[in-house]
Every structure is written in C-alpha cells, then in structure tokens.
Write a protein that holds these residues in place. Structure first.
Motif, PDB file in Angstrom:
ATOM      1  N   ARG A 137      80.235  27.975  90.769  1.00 61.16           N
ATOM      2  CA  ARG A 137      80.659  28.570  91.625  1.00 61.16           C
ATOM      3  C   ARG A 137      82.195  29.086  92.301  1.00 61.16           C
ATOM      4  NH1 ARG A 137      75.959  30.629  94.318  1.00 61.16           N
ATOM      5  NH2 ARG A 137      76.463  29.392  96.678  1.00 61.16           N
ATOM      6  N   PHE A 138      82.261  27.785  92.837  1.00 64.56           N
ATOM      7  CA  PHE A 138      83.899  27.384  93.207  1.00 64.56           C
ATOM      8  C   PHE A 138      84.617  26.961  91.569  1.00 64.56           C
ATOM      9  CE2 PHE A 138      86.152  22.693  93.077  1.00 64.56           C
ATOM     10  CZ  PHE A 138      86.669  23.389  94.140  1.00 64.56           C
ATOM     11  N   LEU A 139      83.594  26.195  90.779  1.00 63.46           N
ATOM     12  CA  LEU A 139      84.746  25.879  89.188  1.00 63.46           C
ATOM     13  C   LEU A 139      85.436  27.479  88.485  1.00 63.46           C
ATOM     14  CD1 LEU A 139      82.795  22.596  88.382  1.00 63.46           C
ATOM     15  CD2 LEU A 139      84.948  23.206  89.293  1.00 63.46           C
ATOM     16  N   ALA A 140      84.220  28.096  89.097  1.00 67.65           N
ATOM     17  CA  ALA A 140      84.051  29.053  88.236  1.00 67.65           C
ATOM     18  C   ALA A 140      85.220  30.782  88.876  1.00 67.65           C
ATOM     19  CB  ALA A 140      83.367  30.406  88.064  1.00 67.65           C
ATOM     20  N   GLY A 141      85.168  30.602  90.197  1.00 67.84           N
ATOM     21  CA  GLY A 141      86.714  31.265  90.458  1.00 67.84           C
ATOM     22  C   GLY A 141      88.005  30.532  90.687  1.00 67.84           C
ATOM     23  N   LEU A 142      87.766  29.185  90.256  1.00 68.69           N
ATOM     24  CA  LEU A 142      89.031  28.931  90.270  1.00 68.69           C
ATOM     25  C   LEU A 142      89.915  28.340  88.342  1.00 68.69           C
ATOM     26  CD1 LEU A 142      88.615  25.301  92.099  1.00 68.69           C
ATOM     27  CD2 LEU A 142      90.348  28.114  92.236  1.00 68.69           C
ATOM     28  N   GLY A 143      88.422  29.409  87.550  1.00 67.43           N
ATOM     29  CA  GLY A 143      89.112  29.580  86.634  1.00 67.43           C
ATOM     30  C   GLY A 143      88.499  28.719  85.375  1.00 67.43           C
ATOM     31  N   PHE A 144      87.597  28.433  85.612  1.00 63.83           N
ATOM     32  CA  PHE A 144      87.191  26.850  85.022  1.00 63.83           C
ATOM     33  C   PHE A 144      85.888  27.723  84.389  1.00 63.83           C
ATOM     34  CE2 PHE A 144      88.586  23.926  87.123  1.00 63.83           C
ATOM     35  CZ  PHE A 144      89.100  23.258  86.344  1.00 63.83           C
ATOM     36  N   LEU A 145      85.824  28.205  82.660  1.00 64.07           N
ATOM     37  CA  LEU A 145      84.930  28.525  81.963  1.00 64.07           C
ATOM     38  C   LEU A 145      84.304  27.624  80.721  1.00 64.07           C
ATOM     39  CD1 LEU A 145      88.197  31.546  80.180  1.00 64.07           C
ATOM     40  CD2 LEU A 145      85.759  31.955  81.956  1.00 64.07           C
ATOM     41  N   PRO A 146      83.138  28.470  80.229  1.00 64.96           N
ATOM     42  CA  PRO A 146      82.151  27.823  79.851  1.00 64.96           C
ATOM     43  C   PRO A 146      82.531  27.453  78.337  1.00 64.96           C
ATOM     44  CG  PRO A 146      80.890  29.517  80.928  1.00 64.96           C
ATOM     45  CD  PRO A 146      82.188  29.454  80.943  1.00 64.96           C
ATOM     46  N   ALA A 147      81.876  25.829  78.050  1.00 62.23           N
ATOM     47  CA  ALA A 147      82.215  25.585  76.121  1.00 62.23           C
ATOM     48  C   ALA A 147      81.751  24.637  76.288  1.00 62.23           C
ATOM     49  CB  ALA A 147      83.755  24.447  76.977  1.00 62.23           C
ATOM     50  N   GLY A 148      80.568  24.695  75.649  1.00 61.09           N
ATOM     51  CA  GLY A 148      79.607  24.721  75.066  1.00 61.09           C
ATOM     52  C   GLY A 148      78.039  24.119  76.320  1.00 61.09           C
ATOM     53  N   ALA A 149      77.620  22.706  75.572  1.00 62.05           N
ATOM     54  CA  ALA A 149      76.476  22.753  76.614  1.00 62.05           C
ATOM     55  C   ALA A 149      76.083  21.579  76.266  1.00 62.05           C
ATOM     56  CB  ALA A 149      75.416  23.716  76.601  1.00 62.05           C
ATOM     57  N   ARG A 150      75.205  20.668  77.243  1.00 64.32           N
ATOM     58  CA  ARG A 150      75.151  19.243  76.893  1.00 64.32           C
ATOM     59  C   ARG A 150      73.844  19.045  76.620  1.00 64.32           C
ATOM     60  NH1 ARG A 150      78.497  14.868  80.745  1.00 64.32           N
ATOM     61  NH2 ARG A 150      80.513  15.260  79.956  1.00 64.32           N
ATOM     62  N   ARG A 151      72.980  18.406  75.718  1.00 68.04           N
ATOM     63  CA  ARG A 151      71.963  18.227  75.164  1.00 68.04           C
ATOM     64  C   ARG A 151      71.243  16.019  75.855  1.00 68.04           C
ATOM     65  NH1 ARG A 151      68.566  22.181  73.493  1.00 68.04           N
ATOM     66  NH2 ARG A 151      69.563  24.175  73.117  1.00 68.04           N
ATOM     67  N   VAL A 152      70.068  16.326  76.230  1.00 69.02           N
ATOM     68  CA  VAL A 152      70.184  14.401  76.677  1.00 69.02           C
ATOM     69  C   VAL A 152      68.699  14.487  75.665  1.00 69.02           C
ATOM     70  CG1 VAL A 152      69.017  14.741  79.074  1.00 69.02           C
ATOM     71  CG2 VAL A 152      69.977  12.638  78.048  1.00 69.02           C
ATOM     72  N   VAL A 153      68.231  13.235  75.006  1.00 69.51           N
ATOM     73  CA  VAL A 153      66.919  12.859  74.626  1.00 69.51           C
ATOM     74  C   VAL A 153      67.144  11.678  74.607  1.00 69.51           C
ATOM     75  CG1 VAL A 153      67.944  12.385  72.476  1.00 69.51           C
ATOM     76  CG2 VAL A 153      65.786  13.100  72.982  1.00 69.51           C
ATOM     77  N   GLU A 154      66.023  10.819  74.708  1.00 73.07           N
ATOM     78  CA  GLU A 154      66.036   9.725  74.670  1.00 73.07           C
ATOM     79  C   GLU A 154      65.872   8.938  73.025  1.00 73.07           C
ATOM     80  OE1 GLU A 154      62.225   7.751  75.805  1.00 73.07           O
ATOM     81  OE2 GLU A 154      62.594   8.826  78.628  1.00 73.07           O
ATOM     82  N   THR A 155      66.344   7.960  72.626  1.00 71.94           N
ATOM     83  CA  THR A 155      66.875   7.110  71.537  1.00 71.94           C
ATOM     84  C   THR A 155      65.684   7.376  70.688  1.00 71.94           C
ATOM     85  OG1 THR A 155      69.318   6.600  71.962  1.00 71.94           O
ATOM     86  CG2 THR A 155      68.388   5.477  69.828  1.00 71.94           C
TER      87      THR A 155
END
Length: 234
Positions: A137-155
C-alpha cells in the motif's frame, strides 16, 4: 531530507557499520528467507563494503536521534539490451520495525528519487522487500505500479524435470508421424527404431509415393468406360 526527527541522506564509508544491523533485520524479514539467506553471514560486512564501492551503487540511510533506522539500496542502471532508458533499481527499502509509520520510508524514498533524477534515471523500480500488505500500500500510494512478477525454483528441480521430459535439444516429431514410420518399418521387417537423417527422408518419400500409386491404381480400376469410345450394336 528531514521529516520531524528523521533525516535521510547518502551514506559514506563511515556509516557502513551502523547499517549492518538494519541490513541483518532486512534479511530476516525477506520472504525469500532460507531459500536464499543463511542465518548468519560472517562476510556480510565485506560484502556490503564491496557493494558500496561499485560505481552504480547508492546507499541511502535514515537516522533518528543519531541512530540508523532505515536504508535503501539503490542501483543506477544504464540503458541495455532489455531497456532503452536509464532507471534506478531499489534493491531494498527497509525501516526498522520500531520506527515505522513515522515518515522514515518516505524520507528514504525521497532521497533515492533525488539521486535517481540527479543521474538521469527516468524510472524507479522496486519489489516490496517483506511482501507485507502495508508495504504494498505504501508503494502504491506513491504511484508505483505492478510490472511483471518473479518466480523462484531450485536449480536441481529444473534439471530433474527437464531430464524426465527429455532434454531441450532432443529432436521431436509429431506422434502420428512416428507411428506411420514404425508401421512402415514393421511391414518391411525392419527394426522399429526411428530412422534418422536421409534414411528418414527416403522412408517418408517412399511412403508418399506408394500412397499415390495406390490411389492411381484404384482410380484406373474403378473408372467407367468413356461413352464416346463405345460401339453401338444394332
């Protein structure tokens, strides 16, 4: 920038020791947790010093009553293969739990934005360090918008799954084609191992030629006599 008793500024080499406790707290609060972070890192101080010395790094700290209570790790990124404009990557924006909701985060972000603008960065990018809704909420309130998403997996998991399904470089053919080749080879008394290279090409060409030949023969056998060539018997 100062907000009340809070002051945010660029850190210098003499501030690194005071940043270490805040950095350790940030590591402990990260949702990546044990996937990436060991409980204790003896060389964390030297790692921080090495990061601080990189030309594109900017360390912003927030102080309250003479103590370091927050930090922002900022990387200034120049245009490259995947981006046409310079931008500032905020790798971490963290405030000590006891000093939240006092404007510390805003002071850190303001000073980070000043550094970004000073060096021509047209965008600011960050990922919520803790993943908490309040941080979102803090970031959204300052105008930060979603841009992509991260995923993680074990090699090891990726390698295991790829090996089970076949390596990416494995030659693949449609299943129907493989069955056709197998039937043709069985009818000729040949091994069912799929042909390769020129052998496969020749086999397919023979199969197509035989199919066309059968179609022609069937057409000849079923063709009706031409009425213009029949002889009338009176």
């Amino acid at each position: 920038m100062s907000i009340g008793a809070v002051r945010a500024r660029l850190a210098d080499a003499g501030d690194l020791d005071s940043v270490l406790p805040v950095l350790c707290s940030a590591r402990a609060d990260s949702p990546l947790g044990p996937q990436f972070i060991a409980p204790e890192v003896a060389a964390l101080d030297s790692q921080l010093a090495a990061w601080f010395e990189m030309p594109e790094s900017r360390l912003v700290i927030a102080e309250c009553d003479g103590a370091t209570v927050g930090m922002a790790l900022v990387q200034l990124v120049q245009p490259g293969l995947l981006c046409d404009v310079p931008y500032a990557q905020i790798e971490a924006l963290y405030v000590d739990a006891e000093h939240r909701r006092r404007g510390v985060g805003r002071a850190l972000l303001y000073q980070s934005a000043v550094e970004a603008a000073r060096h021509g960065a047209e965008r600011m990018i960050t990922a919520p360090l803790t993943g908490a809704r309040s941080e979102q909420r803090f970031l959204a309130g300052l105008g930060f918008l979603p841009a992509g998403a991260r995923r993680v997996v074990e090699t090891a998991s990726v390698l295991r799954r790829l090996e089970l399904s076949g390596t990416p470089s494995r030659e693949r053919r449609p299943r129907g084609l493989e069955e056709l080749i197998a039937r043709r080879r069985r009818s000729r008394g040949l091994p069912e191992t799929p042909a390769r290279g020129m052998e496969l090409t020749a086999l397919l060409e023979r199969s197509q030629a035989e199919s066309r030949s059968r179609q022609v023969k069937r057409a000849v056998q079923t063709r009706r006599p031409d009425s213009s060539s029949t002889t009338a018997i009176s």
